[in-house]
Enzyme design. Structure first.
Site, PDB file in Angstrom:
ATOM      1  N   ARG A   1       1.000  -1.170   0.121  1.00 23.39           N
ATOM      2  CA  ARG A   1       0.126   0.086  -0.067  1.00 23.39           C
ATOM      3  C   ARG A   1       0.949   1.440  -0.035  1.00 23.39           C
ATOM      4  NH1 ARG A   1      -3.519  -1.649   5.193  1.00 23.39           N
ATOM      5  NH2 ARG A   1      -1.655  -2.413   5.879  1.00 23.39           N
TER       6      ARG A   1
ATOM      7  N   HIS B   1      -0.028   1.575  16.014  1.00 25.18           N
ATOM      8  CA  HIS B   1      -0.152   0.334  16.839  1.00 25.18           C
ATOM      9  C   HIS B   1       1.073   0.376  17.907  1.00 25.18           C
ATOM     10  CE1 HIS B   1      -3.171  -1.364  14.281  1.00 25.18           C
ATOM     11  NE2 HIS B   1      -2.439  -1.128  13.224  1.00 25.18           N
TER      12      HIS B   1
ATOM     13  N   GLU C   1      -5.256   4.461  13.794  1.00 24.68           N
ATOM     14  CA  GLU C   1      -6.215   3.393  14.255  1.00 24.68           C
ATOM     15  C   GLU C   1      -7.042   4.086  15.585  1.00 24.68           C
ATOM     16  OE1 GLU C   1      -2.400   2.996  16.156  1.00 24.68           O
ATOM     17  OE2 GLU C   1      -3.089   3.389  14.130  1.00 24.68           O
TER      18      GLU C   1
ATOM     19  N   LYS D   1       1.706   1.977   7.260  1.00 18.00           N
ATOM     20  CA  LYS D   1       2.093   1.214   8.421  1.00 18.00           C
ATOM     21  C   LYS D   1       3.165   2.072   9.192  1.00 18.00           C
ATOM     22  CE  LYS D   1       0.785  -2.457   9.476  1.00 18.00           C
ATOM     23  NZ  LYS D   1      -0.079  -2.631  10.384  1.00 18.00           N
TER      24      LYS D   1
ATOM     25  N   VAL E   1      -0.507 -12.502  10.108  1.00 14.53           N
ATOM     26  CA  VAL E   1       0.036 -11.594   9.142  1.00 14.53           C
ATOM     27  C   VAL E   1      -0.340 -10.020   9.676  1.00 14.53           C
ATOM     28  CG1 VAL E   1       0.025 -10.493   6.932  1.00 14.53           C
ATOM     29  CG2 VAL E   1       0.407 -12.920   7.161  1.00 14.53           C
TER      30      VAL E   1
ATOM     31  N   TYR F   1      -0.778   4.609  10.511  1.00 13.86           N
ATOM     32  CA  TYR F   1      -1.140   3.431  11.478  1.00 13.86           C
ATOM     33  C   TYR F   1       0.107   3.176  12.182  1.00 13.86           C
ATOM     34  CZ  TYR F   1      -5.200   2.279   8.809  1.00 13.86           C
ATOM     35  OH  TYR F   1      -6.542   2.409   8.179  1.00 13.86           O
TER      36      TYR F   1
ATOM     37  N   VAL G   1     -10.753  -9.098  17.793  1.00 12.18           N
ATOM     38  CA  VAL G   1     -10.960  -8.441  19.258  1.00 12.18           C
ATOM     39  C   VAL G   1     -10.062  -7.117  18.893  1.00 12.18           C
ATOM     40  CG1 VAL G   1     -10.509  -8.267  21.534  1.00 12.18           C
ATOM     41  CG2 VAL G   1     -11.205 -10.559  20.568  1.00 12.18           C
ATOM     42  N   LEU G   2     -10.710  -5.895  19.168  1.00 11.30           N
ATOM     43  CA  LEU G   2     -10.167  -4.669  19.415  1.00 11.30           C
ATOM     44  C   LEU G   2     -10.579  -3.782  20.448  1.00 11.30           C
ATOM     45  CD1 LEU G   2      -8.385  -2.350  17.749  1.00 11.30           C
ATOM     46  CD2 LEU G   2     -10.726  -1.693  16.835  1.00 11.30           C
TER      47      LEU G   2
ATOM     48  N   ASP H   1      -1.661  -7.059  15.061  1.00  9.38           N
ATOM     49  CA  ASP H   1      -0.746  -6.062  14.919  1.00  9.38           C
ATOM     50  C   ASP H   1      -0.826  -5.226  16.416  1.00  9.38           C
ATOM     51  OD1 ASP H   1      -3.427  -5.222  14.797  1.00  9.38           O
ATOM     52  OD2 ASP H   1      -3.193  -4.213  12.907  1.00  9.38           O
TER      53      ASP H   1
END
Length: 375
Positions: free
Chosen positions: A15, A94, A116, A73, A297, A92, A237-238, A268
């Protein structure tokens, strides 16, 4: 404003942070956009398309030499050298399970806004949602792929056939990822159960699927029983900004039939399946634990970069235009959703879940903005 778009360095991440069409809008707004050579190649966007959109195509250092850097990312270690005070990173991140990256950002004095964690008052995550939709749908597709015997699994057709039962798919988490996974699993003809801790969310799913999907409250014994009988488990799950809790324990995985498959979309953020103990890549996507194949992944949407890049640009462009127009501080004062996306600024951690996960001190974003009302 000078806006930089580096090429992604994560293994097999195709991306790119900005499409030529979105870049053209930013250039038309009066900004300079510097795109690293071949940054869009993996998603099917040529350097010439960016040049035609009014961008400059440059080397990596020049792409990072910007007031606002736009990525997909989180930066890799090789990119930490570009961090500096006065730069804002929009990507993003994380950060909760990434203390080294967090430390590098803090030490640099730069500002880091996590896509995010941009969150509206109603709890929606507008910049994570398109990637979650893709990841949920892809999770079942890759799960179905790895259920085939040549990969070492049980060799199960998700939809079964006349006289033969279809696969049992268990989706742990009923949010955007879980909804996307359930839709594809139902479409393949699998038997589907979705689990969540929120009864209201399960009511919504019941209405959406009109009884075609089973729903369960995600209590430990209930999760254990469902996972034990599953052919495919999707971890969805988030907890925004936080490290994902281990909802599926190693003991639960040991109880599964040999040849079953787990796809942990939450990897991630540390993973919601305990045995997903390291991140895999598109190049080597699965590993085995207790006879169960694990797909872990961290950039699932990166496998469909054309679709994912366009969807991401559609969501981020309004925020990018505002950030470029008035700078991150004023944009955050004007938009509480964007303010919630600020993870690090002024050498301080401004995201409570990240601070908690890493044992760091937390400073509210409102304090960094001079006591702005972000309610």
């Amino acid at each position: 404003m000078r806006i930089g778009v580096p090429r992604e360095r994560m293994v097999e991440e195709y991306r790119v942070g900005v499409t030529p069409a979105a870049a053209h809008v930013l250039v038309s707004d009066g900004h300079e956009v510097f795109v690293e050579r071949a940054a869009g190649q993996g998603a099917g966007f040529s350097d010439q398309e960016y040049l035609d959109a009014g961008c400059r195509v440059v080397g990596a250092g020049d792409a990072w030499d910007a007031e606002l850097v736009v990525k997909v990312k989180q930066p890799e270690a090789e990119e930490y050298r570009y961090f500096r005070e006065g730069m804002a990173l929009f990507s993003y991140l994380h950060l909760a399970p990434a203390p080294a990256l967090t430390a590098a950002i803090l030490e640099s004095g730069m500002t880091a806004i996590g896509l995010e964690t941009v969150q509206r008052a109603d709890g929606r995550l507008p910049l994570l949602a398109p990637m979650s939709q893709i990841a949920g749908r892809m999770a079942v597709m890759v799960g179905a792929h790895f259920l085939q015997r040549p990969h070492g699994s049980a060799g199960i057709l998700p939809g079964g056939i006349s006289g033969v039962p279809s696969a049992q798919v268990v989706v742990v988490g009923g949010g955007t990822v879980g909804l996307g996974a359930a839709r594809v699993a139902v479409g393949l003809g699998a038997r589907v159960v979705v689990m969540d801790t929120d009864p209201e969310r399960l009511h919504v799913l019941d209405d959406l699927f009109d009884g075609r999907v089973g729903t369960l409250i995600a209590q430990p014994l209930v999760v254990a029983a469902a996972v034990r009988d599953a052919d495919l488990v999707i971890g969805a799950v988030l907890v925004p900004g936080a490290r994902a809790p281990h909802v599926v324990s190693a003991a639960m995985v040991r109880s599964m039939r040999s040849g079953s498959v787990i796809v942990d979309v939450a990897v991630d953020q540390g993973g919601c399946v305990e045995t997903c103990d390291h991140v895999s890549t598109h190049r080597a996507p699965v590993y085995e634990r207790y006879g169960v194949l694990h797909y872990a992944v961290a950039n699932i949407p990166g496998s469909v970069p054309r679709t994912a890049t366009q969807a991401l640009a559609n969501a981020t462009l309004p925020y990018l235009r505002r950030l470029a127009a008035v700078g991150w501080r004023q944009a955050a004062r004007e938009d509480p959703a964007l303010a919630r996306g600020v993870n690090v600024a002024d050498g301080l951690c401004a995201c409570a879940p990240v601070a908690e996960a890493q044992g760091r001190k937390w400073t509210a974003v409102s304090e960094l903005l001079g006591g702005a009302d972000l309610s």
